[in-house]
Design a protein around this motif. Structure first.
Motif, PDB file in Angstrom:
ATOM      1  N   GLY A  46      10.130   1.168  -4.643  1.00  0.00           N
ATOM      2  CA  GLY A  46       8.875   1.072  -3.913  1.00  0.00           C
ATOM      3  C   GLY A  46       8.927   0.160  -2.707  1.00  0.00           C
ATOM      4  N   VAL A  47       9.938  -0.718  -2.634  1.00  0.00           N
ATOM      5  CA  VAL A  47      10.005  -1.653  -1.509  1.00  0.00           C
ATOM      6  C   VAL A  47      10.429  -0.959  -0.222  1.00  0.00           C
ATOM      7  N   ILE A  48      10.952   0.263  -0.332  1.00  0.00           N
ATOM      8  CA  ILE A  48      11.460   0.953   0.863  1.00  0.00           C
ATOM      9  C   ILE A  48      10.318   1.304   1.808  1.00  0.00           C
ATOM     10  N   GLN A  49       9.257   1.831   1.273  1.00  0.00           N
ATOM     11  CA  GLN A  49       8.139   2.299   2.099  1.00  0.00           C
ATOM     12  C   GLN A  49       6.818   1.744   1.571  1.00  0.00           C
ATOM     13  N   PRO A  50       6.569   0.457   1.766  1.00  0.00           N
ATOM     14  CA  PRO A  50       5.297  -0.111   1.301  1.00  0.00           C
ATOM     15  C   PRO A  50       4.137   0.370   2.164  1.00  0.00           C
ATOM     16  N   VAL A  51       2.946   0.320   1.587  1.00  0.00           N
ATOM     17  CA  VAL A  51       1.735   0.537   2.371  1.00  0.00           C
ATOM     18  C   VAL A  51       1.387  -0.807   2.997  1.00  0.00           C
ATOM     19  N   ARG A  52       1.277  -0.851   4.310  1.00  0.00           N
ATOM     20  CA  ARG A  52       1.117  -2.124   5.010  1.00  0.00           C
ATOM     21  C   ARG A  52      -0.293  -2.238   5.578  1.00  0.00           C
ATOM     22  N   LEU A  53      -0.922  -3.361   5.287  1.00  0.00           N
ATOM     23  CA  LEU A  53      -2.260  -3.640   5.795  1.00  0.00           C
ATOM     24  C   LEU A  53      -2.163  -4.711   6.880  1.00  0.00           C
ATOM     25  N   VAL A  54      -2.659  -4.389   8.056  1.00  0.00           N
ATOM     26  CA  VAL A  54      -2.736  -5.359   9.145  1.00  0.00           C
ATOM     27  C   VAL A  54      -4.185  -5.833   9.211  1.00  0.00           C
ATOM     28  N   LEU A 134      -0.413  -9.935   7.594  1.00  0.00           N
ATOM     29  CA  LEU A 134       0.123  -8.694   7.030  1.00  0.00           C
ATOM     30  C   LEU A 134       0.030  -8.757   5.513  1.00  0.00           C
ATOM     31  N   MET A 135      -0.304  -7.625   4.904  1.00  0.00           N
ATOM     32  CA  MET A 135      -0.306  -7.503   3.444  1.00  0.00           C
ATOM     33  C   MET A 135       0.487  -6.269   3.072  1.00  0.00           C
ATOM     34  N   ASP A 136       1.537  -6.440   2.299  1.00  0.00           N
ATOM     35  CA  ASP A 136       2.383  -5.331   1.861  1.00  0.00           C
ATOM     36  C   ASP A 136       2.005  -4.922   0.447  1.00  0.00           C
ATOM     37  N   VAL A 137       1.725  -3.641   0.270  1.00  0.00           N
ATOM     38  CA  VAL A 137       1.405  -3.094  -1.047  1.00  0.00           C
ATOM     39  C   VAL A 137       2.627  -2.323  -1.530  1.00  0.00           C
ATOM     40  N   ILE A 138       3.305  -2.856  -2.519  1.00  0.00           N
ATOM     41  CA  ILE A 138       4.507  -2.227  -3.060  1.00  0.00           C
ATOM     42  C   ILE A 138       4.102  -1.292  -4.187  1.00  0.00           C
ATOM     43  N   LEU A 139       4.403  -0.027  -4.045  1.00  0.00           N
ATOM     44  CA  LEU A 139       4.028   0.957  -5.053  1.00  0.00           C
ATOM     45  C   LEU A 139       5.052   0.979  -6.185  1.00  0.00           C
ATOM     46  N   SER A 140       4.580   1.290  -7.371  1.00  0.00           N
ATOM     47  CA  SER A 140       5.486   1.367  -8.516  1.00  0.00           C
ATOM     48  C   SER A 140       6.411   2.567  -8.377  1.00  0.00           C
ATOM     49  N   ASP A 141       7.530   2.518  -9.079  1.00  0.00           N
ATOM     50  CA  ASP A 141       8.510   3.604  -8.977  1.00  0.00           C
ATOM     51  C   ASP A 141       7.997   4.906  -9.576  1.00  0.00           C
ATOM     52  N   THR A 142       6.953   4.836 -10.378  1.00  0.00           N
ATOM     53  CA  THR A 142       6.376   6.056 -10.938  1.00  0.00           C
ATOM     54  C   THR A 142       5.414   6.724  -9.968  1.00  0.00           C
ATOM     55  N   THR A 143       5.178   6.071  -8.844  1.00  0.00           N
ATOM     56  CA  THR A 143       4.269   6.617  -7.834  1.00  0.00           C
ATOM     57  C   THR A 143       5.074   7.404  -6.806  1.00  0.00           C
ATOM     58  N   SER A 144       4.821   8.699  -6.716  1.00  0.00           N
ATOM     59  CA  SER A 144       5.557   9.546  -5.784  1.00  0.00           C
ATOM     60  C   SER A 144       4.946   9.442  -4.390  1.00  0.00           C
ATOM     61  N   VAL A 152      -3.324   5.338  -0.279  1.00  0.00           N
ATOM     62  CA  VAL A 152      -3.791   5.029   1.076  1.00  0.00           C
ATOM     63  C   VAL A 152      -5.274   5.363   1.212  1.00  0.00           C
ATOM     64  N   ARG A 153      -5.672   6.507   0.681  1.00  0.00           N
ATOM     65  CA  ARG A 153      -7.090   6.880   0.740  1.00  0.00           C
ATOM     66  C   ARG A 153      -7.951   5.854   0.013  1.00  0.00           C
ATOM     67  N   LYS A 154      -7.468   5.367  -1.134  1.00  0.00           N
ATOM     68  CA  LYS A 154      -8.237   4.380  -1.884  1.00  0.00           C
ATOM     69  C   LYS A 154      -8.365   3.078  -1.101  1.00  0.00           C
ATOM     70  N   ILE A 155      -7.261   2.638  -0.492  1.00  0.00           N
ATOM     71  CA  ILE A 155      -7.298   1.391   0.271  1.00  0.00           C
ATOM     72  C   ILE A 155      -8.282   1.518   1.428  1.00  0.00           C
ATOM     73  N   ARG A 156      -8.274   2.641   2.101  1.00  0.00           N
ATOM     74  CA  ARG A 156      -9.213   2.840   3.204  1.00  0.00           C
ATOM     75  C   ARG A 156     -10.649   2.908   2.704  1.00  0.00           C
ATOM     76  N   GLY A 172      -6.451  -2.595   9.057  1.00  0.00           N
ATOM     77  CA  GLY A 172      -5.747  -1.373   9.423  1.00  0.00           C
ATOM     78  C   GLY A 172      -4.698  -1.053   8.378  1.00  0.00           C
ATOM     79  N   VAL A 173      -4.624   0.208   7.974  1.00  0.00           N
ATOM     80  CA  VAL A 173      -3.666   0.636   6.957  1.00  0.00           C
ATOM     81  C   VAL A 173      -2.547   1.407   7.636  1.00  0.00           C
ATOM     82  N   THR A 174      -1.332   0.921   7.494  1.00  0.00           N
ATOM     83  CA  THR A 174      -0.191   1.534   8.174  1.00  0.00           C
ATOM     84  C   THR A 174       0.926   1.803   7.162  1.00  0.00           C
ATOM     85  N   GLY A 175       2.091   2.121   7.671  1.00  0.00           N
ATOM     86  CA  GLY A 175       3.216   2.467   6.816  1.00  0.00           C
ATOM     87  C   GLY A 175       3.470   3.960   6.841  1.00  0.00           C
ATOM     88  N   TYR A 176       4.554   4.390   6.200  1.00  0.00           N
ATOM     89  CA  TYR A 176       4.967   5.791   6.250  1.00  0.00           C
ATOM     90  C   TYR A 176       3.923   6.718   5.641  1.00  0.00           C
TER      91      TYR A 176
END
Length: 375
Positions: A46-54, A134-144, A152-156, A172-176
């Motif tokens: 999950g650390v590869i593509q975190p959801v990033r909050l600015v 910056l706030m990084d949201v690391i998703l669990s490995d069970t999260t595809s 992302v929709r929930k965070i927004r 602002g919600v960013t990331g892949y």
């Protein structure tokens, strides 16, 4: 029977899910694929593509002020409560178990905080003017990746709920995953316009070319059936995973990448119209010569069947090769185009179009030809 076959193939479209496919983005024998598998085995993919909050503090405030820190802590706690979130990294997650008062004291002296925190932590999570963090949201490995878009929709959605201390914060919600969601939303909003322009241009050109009302309507309907059946098979094979093993996949992708239906529709509609014009031209020539609709349909079909079949076979082979590529997007497109050409050159062009032309009779060529004297 031809209509029933197309209807059955089209049915899975009603369960289509547009989004990031959950797996198979990179072949397992590439460096990127091996790296993802290694990190997954370690439980940290999950650390590869975190959801990033600015997050930007209101005018006159800093991100390390007590008011903003309270909002950051509320937001962090809300995100951690989601089972799809493995970890959150931010100014208020730097030292686990620290209270709001403790963080307020810690960041009251940033020079001292730099020594107390990991190297370069503040430089990574706090801007030089102290207003952005910056706030990084690391998703669990069970999260595809598919589910990541839901996160992302929930965070927004949280931005609109006025959580305690977050009033005045610009989040602002960013990331892949977030960027992909924005791209998907924008493309899907424009897709109806694309479809409308293609259908309108097709209808006008065919009406002018064949001096007919029914021919362009029939062409649009038939080409739409071809595209919809193709989408149904893409959903069945890739999203549902039925027969996906034939293409080197070990399971369903759970979603269809947004560019696939857009590109497949545009390309398939163009290829279908090519066959359509080729076939109808021969029928129109025969009708102008004989004045008999059924004979014109039979002659046009017999004159073009072998050419259409041969040309379709070449394209099926070319497109089909890409279906066995080890890059998922290429497989989507290769399979979709190959199946579309196959359906269009067989069920659509050789069965449904002649049947429709036969049933419509001389109305096919109205108003360019009178329908009173049917022969």
């Amino acid at each position: 029977l031809g209509g029933l076959a197309i209807a059955l193939l089209t049915a899975p479209v009603f369960w289509i899910r547009i989004g990031l496919p959950s797996r198979h983005w990179w072949p397992s024998d590439t460096d990127a694929g091996k790296g993802v598998e290694t990190l997954t085995a370690m439980g940290v993919a999950g650390v590869i593509q975190p959801v990033r909050l600015v997050i930007e503090a209101p005018e006159g405030h800093t991100a390390v002020g007590a008011t903003v820190l309270r909002g950051l802590m509320t937001l962090s706690d809300s995100l951690r409560a989601d089972p799809r979130v493995q970890d959150v990294r931010s100014l208020v997650d730097a030292k686990r178990g620290t209270s709001l008062l403790g963080y307020s004291v810690l960041y009251s002296d940033l020079d001292a905080a730099r020594k107390d925190l990991p190297p370069d932590f503040l430089d990574a999570y706090l801007s030089k003017d102290h207003r952005l963090t910056l706030m990084d949201v690391i998703l669990s490995d069970t999260t595809s990746l598919t589910t990541a878009m839901d996160v992302v929709r929930k965070i927004r959605q949280l931005r609109t709920e006025n959580l305690r201390g977050t009033k005045g914060l610009r989040i602002g919600v960013t990331g892949y995953a977030a960027a992909s969601l924005d791209f998907q939303k924008d493309l899907l909003q424009r897709f109806p316009l694309l479809v409308g322009l293609i259908l309108a241009a097709t209808g006008v050109m065919l009406a002018l070319a064949f001096r007919s009302v029914l021919v362009p309507v029939k062409a649009i309907i038939m080409n739409t059936l071809s595209v919809s059946a193709t989408f149904g098979l893409i959903v069945l094979v890739f999203q549902r995973g039925i027969g996906s093993q034939l293409f080197g996949l070990d399971g369903p992708t759970s979603a269809i990448f947004v560019v696939v239906p857009v590109l497949v529709f545009a390309v398939v509609f163009g290829l279908s119209m090519d066959y359509e014009v080729f076939l109808l031209s021969r029928m129109k020539e025969a009708f102008d010569r004989t004045g008999r609709n059924d004979e014109a349909v039979l002659e046009g079909l017999s004159a073009t069947a072998s050419v259409i079949t041969s040309a379709a076979l070449i394209m099926i082979l070319v497109f089909g090769i890409f279906a066995f590529a080890r890059v998922l997007v290429m497989q989507f497109l290769g399979f979709g185009l190959a199946v579309a050409v196959l359906l269009d050159a067989t069920v659509i062009r050789m069965v449904l179009v002649p049947a429709f032309m036969h049933l419509a009779g001389r109305w096919n060529w109205w108003p360019g030809t009178a329908v009173s004297s049917d022969r």
